[in-house]
Motif scaffolding. Structure first.
Motif, mmCIF file in Angstrom:
data_model
loop_
_atom_site.group_PDB
_atom_site.id
_atom_site.type_symbol
_atom_site.label_atom_id
_atom_site.label_comp_id
_atom_site.label_asym_id
_atom_site.label_seq_id
_atom_site.Cartn_x
_atom_site.Cartn_y
_atom_site.Cartn_z
ATOM 1 N N ALA A 149 22.229 40.494 42.807
ATOM 2 C CA ALA A 149 21.119 40.825 43.707
ATOM 3 C C ALA A 149 21.274 40.181 45.082
ATOM 4 O O ALA A 149 20.983 40.812 46.105
ATOM 5 N N GLY A 150 21.733 38.932 45.118
ATOM 6 C CA GLY A 150 21.854 38.238 46.394
ATOM 7 C C GLY A 150 22.912 38.860 47.289
ATOM 8 O O GLY A 150 22.679 39.087 48.486
ATOM 9 N N VAL A 151 24.081 39.132 46.733
ATOM 10 C CA VAL A 151 25.149 39.753 47.512
ATOM 11 C C VAL A 151 24.734 41.153 47.949
ATOM 12 O O VAL A 151 24.936 41.543 49.106
ATOM 13 N N PHE A 152 24.139 41.908 47.048
ATOM 14 C CA PHE A 152 23.738 43.272 47.385
ATOM 15 C C PHE A 152 22.705 43.277 48.499
ATOM 16 O O PHE A 152 22.769 44.122 49.419
ATOM 17 N N ARG A 153 21.782 42.371 48.458
ATOM 18 C CA ARG A 153 20.761 42.285 49.509
ATOM 19 C C ARG A 153 21.396 42.082 50.877
ATOM 20 O O ARG A 153 21.012 42.730 51.860
ATOM 21 N N ASP A 154 22.375 41.195 50.966
ATOM 22 C CA ASP A 154 22.970 40.851 52.253
ATOM 23 C C ASP A 154 24.049 41.829 52.701
ATOM 24 O O ASP A 154 24.257 42.028 53.903
ATOM 25 N N TRP A 155 24.743 42.440 51.756
ATOM 26 C CA TRP A 155 25.907 43.256 52.109
ATOM 27 C C TRP A 155 25.662 44.761 52.092
ATOM 28 O O TRP A 155 26.348 45.499 52.806
ATOM 29 N N ALA A 156 24.712 45.246 51.299
ATOM 30 C CA ALA A 156 24.524 46.698 51.169
ATOM 31 C C ALA A 156 24.268 47.393 52.506
ATOM 32 O O ALA A 156 24.859 48.440 52.783
ATOM 33 N N PRO A 157 23.404 46.854 53.375
ATOM 34 C CA PRO A 157 23.196 47.526 54.672
ATOM 35 C C PRO A 157 24.467 47.609 55.504
ATOM 36 O O PRO A 157 24.682 48.592 56.220
ATOM 37 N N LEU A 158 25.321 46.598 55.407
ATOM 38 C CA LEU A 158 26.568 46.600 56.168
ATOM 39 C C LEU A 158 27.587 47.572 55.563
ATOM 40 O O LEU A 158 28.381 48.178 56.280
ATOM 41 N N LEU A 159 27.543 47.718 54.245
ATOM 42 C CA LEU A 159 28.499 48.598 53.567
ATOM 43 C C LEU A 159 28.177 50.079 53.772
ATOM 44 O O LEU A 159 29.047 50.931 53.574
ATOM 45 N N GLU A 173 27.894 38.293 61.152
ATOM 46 C CA GLU A 173 28.156 38.531 62.566
ATOM 47 C C GLU A 173 28.645 39.947 62.851
ATOM 48 O O GLU A 173 28.961 40.281 63.988
ATOM 49 N N LYS A 174 28.704 40.795 61.818
ATOM 50 C CA LYS A 174 29.314 42.109 61.969
ATOM 51 C C LYS A 174 28.285 43.235 61.853
ATOM 52 O O LYS A 174 27.238 43.081 61.231
ATOM 53 N N ALA A 175 28.640 44.376 62.447
ATOM 54 C CA ALA A 175 27.776 45.553 62.376
ATOM 55 C C ALA A 175 28.074 46.402 61.155
ATOM 56 O O ALA A 175 27.257 47.237 60.751
ATOM 57 N N GLY A 176 29.230 46.220 60.566
ATOM 58 C CA GLY A 176 29.622 46.974 59.387
ATOM 59 C C GLY A 176 30.806 46.311 58.725
ATOM 60 O O GLY A 176 31.578 45.593 59.377
ATOM 61 N N VAL A 177 30.974 46.543 57.419
ATOM 62 C CA VAL A 177 32.048 45.897 56.659
ATOM 63 C C VAL A 177 32.713 46.920 55.737
ATOM 64 O O VAL A 177 32.165 47.982 55.457
ATOM 65 N N THR A 178 33.901 46.567 55.255
ATOM 66 C CA THR A 178 34.599 47.353 54.234
ATOM 67 C C THR A 178 35.001 46.426 53.098
ATOM 68 O O THR A 178 35.048 45.199 53.260
ATOM 69 N N MET A 179 35.306 47.032 51.956
ATOM 70 C CA MET A 179 35.672 46.232 50.792
ATOM 71 C C MET A 179 36.924 46.760 50.126
ATOM 72 O O MET A 179 37.282 47.932 50.262
ATOM 73 N N GLY A 180 37.589 45.865 49.407
ATOM 74 C CA GLY A 180 38.779 46.209 48.651
ATOM 75 C C GLY A 180 38.648 45.724 47.219
ATOM 76 O O GLY A 180 37.612 45.210 46.807
ATOM 77 N N MET A 181 39.734 45.867 46.469
ATOM 78 C CA MET A 181 39.763 45.429 45.071
ATOM 79 C C MET A 181 41.060 44.683 44.799
ATOM 80 O O MET A 181 42.079 44.946 45.432
ATOM 81 N N GLY A 182 41.013 43.781 43.847
ATOM 82 C CA GLY A 182 42.201 43.082 43.379
ATOM 83 C C GLY A 182 42.154 42.978 41.871
ATOM 84 O O GLY A 182 41.470 42.102 41.324
ATOM 85 N N MET A 183 42.838 43.864 41.194
ATOM 86 C CA MET A 183 42.741 43.946 39.735
ATOM 87 C C MET A 183 44.050 43.611 39.033
ATOM 88 O O MET A 183 44.092 42.809 38.117
ATOM 89 N N THR A 184 45.136 44.272 39.436
ATOM 90 C CA THR A 184 46.371 44.208 38.658
ATOM 91 C C THR A 184 47.202 42.987 39.011
ATOM 92 O O THR A 184 47.212 42.514 40.143
ATOM 93 N N GLU A 185 47.926 42.501 37.999
ATOM 94 C CA GLU A 185 48.831 41.370 38.172
ATOM 95 C C GLU A 185 50.223 41.764 37.695
ATOM 96 O O GLU A 185 50.389 42.753 36.978
ATOM 97 N N LYS A 186 51.221 41.002 38.099
ATOM 98 C CA LYS A 186 52.605 41.419 37.874
ATOM 99 C C LYS A 186 52.959 41.550 36.400
ATOM 100 O O LYS A 186 53.794 42.357 36.027
ATOM 101 N N GLN A 187 52.299 40.793 35.536
ATOM 102 C CA GLN A 187 52.648 40.833 34.117
ATOM 103 C C GLN A 187 51.867 41.887 33.344
ATOM 104 O O GLN A 187 52.184 42.163 32.195
ATOM 105 N N GLY A 188 50.827 42.495 33.976
ATOM 106 C CA GLY A 188 49.960 43.382 33.219
ATOM 107 C C GLY A 188 49.858 44.802 33.719
ATOM 108 O O GLY A 188 49.772 45.740 32.929
ATOM 109 N N GLY A 189 49.823 45.003 35.028
ATOM 110 C CA GLY A 189 49.629 46.341 35.572
ATOM 111 C C GLY A 189 48.301 46.923 35.114
ATOM 112 O O GLY A 189 47.251 46.295 35.269
ATOM 113 N N SER A 190 48.341 48.114 34.515
ATOM 114 C CA SER A 190 47.116 48.765 34.040
ATOM 115 C C SER A 190 46.438 47.987 32.917
ATOM 116 O O SER A 190 45.236 48.145 32.686
#
Length: 548
Positions: A149-159, A173-190
């Motif tokens: 809830a806390g992150v969504f409150r602060d970031w949703a309008p920017l996203l 300090e920004k008017a808009g933001v973007t997001m990425g993901m970091g899921m896979t690791e070298k030993q596991g992949g999918s």
């Protein structure tokens, strides 16, 4: 001796530039009429006009020619971990954000926001697909943040903001933001359950439970995004964490970019390997529930894979039609040669069927409260991701062959075809390759209502083509009997073809529907493009597909 003119340029087609991508795409417009009949397409019309301009095409070329560059340290030896992009990259990103491709559906805009956004995403892909990686991830990640809830409150309008701000500063300090993901690791992949990255508790604040993260990610796309959702092992198991690039106090988080991936395609987008050296992150959802969180986001990025490949198909077809309509060979235009007409018409069928299925899937996201639409979202997501993306590379190769040697060079307007060819395998691999999708389909089919939902989806086209009726009659029993993984790909293919045919029966001219069913379902087709039956209505199919 008279001068001999040795460099007079003849019989070279004009590039496909200065045209309206939306007005020239009849299959897309008809798909919108079927799936969102009340949709106001004014914004899409403006976007289609803008994306076809020579200026935007130049930005797409420059963003790919001048690839991102990693700067790990500044001139004084301080660690900065920054990726520099050509100015054209930022122009393209700003255009995509301005069009709302990253978050308009979450801002509650319009009656069919996912369908409208899907159409815009496909149009933008025709111009340049690489920059849509962070756009797609922002789209997929935003609803998941509701679990904090806390992150969504602060970031949703920017996203959901239509302002693009590439500065590496804290979000406040920004008017808009973007997001990425970091899921896979070298030993596991999918197999993300094999992840070794660890997150240790570090107190609690306005954003909830805070952690210190140590480990690595083998694929970390768009590393200059403002924040990322990552997977890490906690005391309760694999968990989902929100990891900002710059912390609320203005200091940079401990994300170390090891190197940028040297990829086959997708050149304008930076994909990286990173290490977390005690990075700060906040829990999203419950501890130990990271995999379900990721699967929910994966559903949306898989939609974008289908949309992206459909857009690439459309652009490759448009380039092939533009070239063959101008190029002369053996006394007539290439597009008038009977065998080339067969190839182009076959490509047109494939492209329109992909567009129809991708837009249909987007409609399911707009109507999640409807039981049938929820079932179709679960069923068609792996089907569309598997089949459309799997067809992409063969499609691009055939379209490239229509241009001959010009299609194989990395130069000028026709160099776009080479860029498309290098891009095509990405969507098939990213967010779950073919086997992952086929297995996901099996999981979806184990739901009690899967066969009934599929029959309901095919019902509007019953009685219009014997081959489609035969396939529709056989599918329920195959769905019920599917107990082995070995035939999962074949089932995914047949479900895709049946649904595509049913959609074409409702949105395409009879000539398109008949040719698709005759070739893909009735067996009157070879094992390569350009093997349609001689009696096919080539004139109608090609006239519909023309980009101008």
């Amino acid at each position: 001796m008279p001068d001999v003119v040795t460099h007079e340029v003849l019989n070279q087609p004009e590039p496909l530039a200065g045209y309206d991508l939306f007005a020239g795409n009849a299959p897309l417009r008809d798909g919108l009429k079927l799936n969102a009949p009340q949709l106001d397409t004014t914004a899409l019309q403006a976007l289609g006009q803008r994306l076809g301009t020579p200026e935007m095409q130049a930005h797409a070329r420059l963003a790919n020619v001048h690839a991102p560059q990693l700067r790990t340290h500044d001139r004084f030896g301080r660690r900065v971990d920054e990726v520099e992009f050509h100015p054209s990259y930022h122009v393209l990103m700003a255009a995509a954000v301005e069009a709302g491709l990253h978050g308009a559906p979450w801002a509650g805009e319009g009656g069919s926001p996912h369908v409208e956004r899907a159409a815009g995403f496909m149009l933008f892909t025709e111009l340049e697909p690489s920059v849509l990686c962070p756009i797609s991830m922002t789209y997929a990640v935003t609803p998941a943040l509701r679990a904090n809830a806390g992150v969504f409150r602060d970031w949703a309008p920017l996203l959901t903001s239509r302002s693009y701000d590439p500065r590496l500063v804290r979000a406040s300090e920004k008017a808009g933001v973007t997001m990425g993901m970091g899921m896979t690791e070298k030993q596991g992949g999918s197999d993300v359950r094999a992840n070794t990255t660890r997150a240790e508790p570090d107190g609690e604040d306005g954003w909830g439970r805070r952690y210190v993260v140590t480990g690595h990610k083998w694929f970390f796309s768009a590393p200059m995004s403002d924040a990322f959702l990552v997977l890490a092992q906690t005391a309760s198991g694999l968990s989902c964490l929100f990891l900002p690039r710059v912390l609320p106090d203005g200091t940079r988080n401990a994300i170390r970019i090891q190197r940028l991936k040297d990829k086959l395609g997708n050149k304008a987008n930076a994909s990286s390997e990173v290490e977390f050296h005690g990075a700060t992150a906040w829990l999203v959802g419950d501890e130990g529930r990271g995999v379900p969180q990721i699967l929910e986001m994966g559903t949306m990025t898989r939609l974008d894979c289908a949309l992206g490949t459909s857009g690439l198909m459309r652009q490759a077809l448009a380039l092939a039609l533009n070239h063959t309509s101008q190029r002369m060979a053996f006394g007539k235009r290439v597009v008038e040669q009977p065998l080339m007409r067969n190839v182009l018409a076959d490509l047109a069928l494939e492209s329109e069927a992909a567009t129809a299925l991708a837009i249909r899937l987007a409609r399911a996201f707009d109507r999640r409260g409807d039981a049938h639409e929820a079932a179709m979202a679960r069923l068609l997501t792996p089907v569309a991701k598997f089949w459309i993306c799997k067809r992409g590379s063969a499609f691009a190769q055939e379209a490239m062959e229509c241009l001959g040697g010009n299609g194989y060079v990395e130069e000028g307007g026709e160099g776009v075809m080479a860029r498309i060819y290098r891009e095509m395998p990405l969507n098939s691999i990213w967010e779950g390759a073919g086997n992952i999708m086929a297995l996901d389909l099996l999981r979806a089919l184990r739901k009690a209502d899967a066969a009934a939902a599929l029959l309901q989806e095919l019902a509007p086209a019953r009685g219009q083509h014997a081959a489609l009726d035969r396939l529709a009659d056989a599918l329920p029993a195959r769905v019920e009997a599917m107990a082995t993984e070995a035939e999962a790909r074949l089932l995914a293919q047949d479900v895709a073809l049946a649904v595509q045919a049913a959609l074409l029966a409702q949105s395409a001219p009879p000539a398109v529907f008949a040719a698709f069913c005759d070739s893909r379902l009735a067996g009157r087709w070879g094992q390569s493009f350009g093997t349609l039956a001689a009696g096919t209505d080539f004139d109608t199919i090609l006239a519909r597909a023309m980009p101008r």
